[in-house]
Design a protein around this motif. Structure first.
Motif, PDB file in Angstrom:
ATOM      1  N   UNK A  29      -6.495   9.019 -13.516  1.00 52.31           N
ATOM      2  CA  UNK A  29      -6.371  10.018 -12.611  1.00 52.31           C
ATOM      3  C   UNK A  29      -5.362   9.699 -11.431  1.00 52.31           C
ATOM      4  N   UNK A  30      -4.719   8.250 -11.370  1.00 55.11           N
ATOM      5  CA  UNK A  30      -3.789   8.101 -10.414  1.00 55.11           C
ATOM      6  C   UNK A  30      -2.527   8.938 -11.054  1.00 55.11           C
ATOM      7  N   UNK A  31      -2.238   9.121 -12.067  1.00 54.72           N
ATOM      8  CA  UNK A  31      -1.181   9.836 -12.893  1.00 54.72           C
ATOM      9  C   UNK A  31      -0.941  11.251 -12.688  1.00 54.72           C
ATOM     10  N   UNK A  49       0.968  -1.315  -0.039  1.00 53.25           N
ATOM     11  CA  UNK A  49      -0.163   0.075  -0.017  1.00 53.25           C
ATOM     12  C   UNK A  49       0.793   1.300   0.007  1.00 53.25           C
ATOM     13  N   UNK A  50       1.960   1.266  -0.820  1.00 52.01           N
ATOM     14  CA  UNK A  50       2.819   2.422  -1.041  1.00 52.01           C
ATOM     15  C   UNK A  50       1.601   3.603  -1.383  1.00 52.01           C
ATOM     16  N   UNK A  51       2.001   4.839  -1.046  1.00 53.02           N
ATOM     17  CA  UNK A  51       1.037   5.929  -1.506  1.00 53.02           C
ATOM     18  C   UNK A  51       1.601   6.514  -2.937  1.00 53.02           C
ATOM     19  N   UNK A  52       2.869   6.716  -3.114  1.00 59.40           N
ATOM     20  CA  UNK A  52       3.331   7.348  -4.057  1.00 59.40           C
ATOM     21  C   UNK A  52       4.533   6.565  -4.711  1.00 59.40           C
ATOM     22  N   UNK A  53       4.636   6.775  -6.300  1.00 60.04           N
ATOM     23  CA  UNK A  53       5.835   6.198  -7.092  1.00 60.04           C
ATOM     24  C   UNK A  53       6.094   7.346  -8.025  1.00 60.04           C
ATOM     25  N   UNK A  73       6.940   0.487 -20.881  1.00 64.42           N
ATOM     26  CA  UNK A  73       6.197  -0.782 -20.730  1.00 64.42           C
ATOM     27  C   UNK A  73       5.819  -1.099 -19.102  1.00 64.42           C
ATOM     28  N   UNK A  74       6.988  -0.981 -18.402  1.00 63.70           N
ATOM     29  CA  UNK A  74       6.652  -1.391 -16.783  1.00 63.70           C
ATOM     30  C   UNK A  74       5.550  -0.266 -16.227  1.00 63.70           C
ATOM     31  N   UNK A  75       5.270   0.886 -16.680  1.00 61.22           N
ATOM     32  CA  UNK A  75       4.496   1.801 -16.336  1.00 61.22           C
ATOM     33  C   UNK A  75       3.064   1.289 -16.665  1.00 61.22           C
ATOM     34  N   UNK A 131      -4.940  -3.216 -10.161  1.00 64.97           N
ATOM     35  CA  UNK A 131      -5.869  -2.422  -9.507  1.00 64.97           C
ATOM     36  C   UNK A 131      -5.211  -1.951  -8.167  1.00 64.97           C
ATOM     37  N   UNK A 132      -5.141  -0.666  -7.937  1.00 67.85           N
ATOM     38  CA  UNK A 132      -4.221  -0.152  -6.688  1.00 67.85           C
ATOM     39  C   UNK A 132      -4.873   1.443  -6.626  1.00 67.85           C
ATOM     40  N   UNK A 133      -4.184   2.054  -5.514  1.00 66.24           N
ATOM     41  CA  UNK A 133      -4.623   3.366  -5.419  1.00 66.24           C
ATOM     42  C   UNK A 133      -3.269   4.262  -5.103  1.00 66.24           C
ATOM     43  N   UNK A 134      -2.225   3.624  -5.758  1.00 64.56           N
ATOM     44  CA  UNK A 134      -0.866   4.217  -5.607  1.00 64.56           C
ATOM     45  C   UNK A 134      -0.940   5.557  -6.692  1.00 64.56           C
TER      46      UNK A 134
END
Length: 438
Positions: free
Chosen positions: A272-274, A194-198, A229-231, A238-241
């Motif tokens: 919207x996560x980006x 559950x990391x918040x940011x990347x 490709x990794x991104x 499915x996640x909220x990072x």
């Protein structure tokens, strides 16, 4: 009652007479008569008596006209906010570099020349003891950094496991990576914990990115293809990072930022996560190998204005009440040998160490004092009289110390300063456009 120190009054060729006040962020148009009278009031407060009562009340409410006591109180509240952040000791923010090694050879990297070192078990145990020694903590936040932290994912796992074993209040993690090693295993570790940011860096579209961000052992290989490709794969899960795509810009690639942003937003279906944003390249440690065509504050201001106009971004300045983390008493950068620093720019510089997790009660108080209680905007006469004083936190404290002690000329002011009239004109233009639409 007198004309506020924090007024910014000017004549716009397009919109007439405008005035802004930094105490309240008030912004208003003036007729020529009032404009001229306020100019006189600035040097002769007695002219206030020539104002009609309703105008006077409006100007007092906006703090365009103030008492000395009102301005002093605002200054003291600013100082209180500053100290509250600096000496808040029930939280801890750590930037941990499990390794100083990196697989990239970016030309502007401020860590060039630093030897590759990796944390061992003894350092990890001392790191945990260091955190425990700061109890009771309500909140612990960690940013994994490097070097390239994903060169050592097992060390990250080991530290996290020990934090959990000792019931330390970890409440938010972030990872700063070049993205090349963001394989599925590492992706899952980020998501499952559950990391918040990347944060990942892409320095423009494919061609220029590959010219600037390349592998140390193979400059010909396209790092862009692997990273994107990794991104793609990461965003398909499915996640909220929150994924921050940072584009390091200078004069050579700033014109490509809009193209990059549009390309990535389209590719990821405006997820919207980006968040995709530009970051100016600075040569903090005067790295002689830094071949970037650097920007100055004027260049940055023009870039920001163009971005705001092209994308209808509201650029009206907001109050800033947070200092840089390095000025917090419980904020540290921890190197792979357990050494402690206050600033990311100091990582690997022996003379800038403030202590070590191996000796948790021994600190280099000279550097601790300089960073947290040293020269600041609260001491600068130019800052205290600036209309932007309450919107600014004084710029980079690292730069301020470099200027004072090493005779550098690093920028401290906000990019708004020399072009503030243009920013206010654009804000006024945007307000007009919005009013016409509604």
């Amino acid at each position: 009652m007198y004309y506020s120190t924090f007024n910014y009054q000017f004549e716009s060729k397009r919109y007439g007479y405008l005035i802004y006040n930094g105490l309240t962020r008030s912004f208003a148009t003036l007729n020529k008569e009032l404009h001229d009278l306020l100019i006189l009031i600035k040097t002769d407060p007695g002219k206030i008596e020539e104002l009609d009562s309703s105008t006077k009340i409006s100007l007092e409410k906006a703090k365009i006209l103030v008492t000395k006591e009102q301005e002093e109180d605002h200054f003291y509240m600013k100082r209180l906010s500053w100290y509250n952040h600096v000496f808040k000791n029930d939280t801890m923010a750590l930037t941990i570099a499990p390794t100083s090694g990196c697989n990239f050879g970016c030309p502007y990297c401020f860590e060039q020349g630093i030897k590759s070192k990796t944390m061992d078990d003894k350092i990890i145990d001392s790191l945990i003891d260091f955190i425990k020694d700061h109890q009771p903590l309500k909140d612990l936040k960690i940013t994994w950094y490097g070097g390239e932290p994903l060169l050592q994912p097992e060390i990250i796992k080991k530290i996290r496991k020990k934090i959990k074993q000792h019931n330390l209040p970890l409440n938010g993690e972030g990872l700063v990576t070049n993205g090349y090693l963001l394989n599925e295993t590492n992706q899952n570790q980020i998501i499952d914990n559950h990391f918040r940011t990347l944060q990942i860096t892409l320095d423009g579209t494919k061609k220029i990115h590959n010219q600037r961000r390349y592998l140390k052992n193979d400059k010909s290989k396209s790092t862009w293809d692997v990273i994107v490709r990794n991104i793609d794969q990461f965003l398909g899960k499915e996640h909220k990072v929150k994924v921050s795509i940072r584009c390091n810009i200078d004069q050579d690639n700033l014109s490509l930022f809009d193209e990059l942003k549009k390309q990535l937003q389209t590719r990821w279906n405006y997820d919207k996560r980006v968040h995709i944003y530009p970051s100016v390249v600075y040569n903090y440690n005067e790295n002689e190998q830094n071949k970037c065509n650097l920007m100055d504050l004027d260049d940055l201001a023009i870039f920001k204005l163009e971005q705001a106009q092209a994308n209808n971004i509201d650029i009206y300045p907001s109050f800033n009440t947070r200092n840089c983390g390095l000025m917090n008493i419980n904020s540290y950068v921890i190197g792979p040998e357990g050494e402690l620093y206050k600033c990311w720019n100091d990582l690997g510089i022996k003379s800038k160490e403030v202590g070590s997790v191996m000796s948790p009660h021994e600190f280099n108080m000279k550097w601790m004092a300089r960073y947290m209680a040293g020269p600041s905007m609260l001491d600068e006469k130019e800052c205290i009289k600036c209309p932007l004083f309450f919107l600014c936190m004084g710029g980079c404290q690292y730069n301020r110390l470099e200027n004072k002690y090493n005779n550098k000329q690093q920028p401290l002011c906000t990019y708004y300063k020399n072009h503030f009239d243009k920013f206010l004109e654009l804000h006024y233009e945007q307000k007009l456009a919005k009013a016409n639409v509604t």
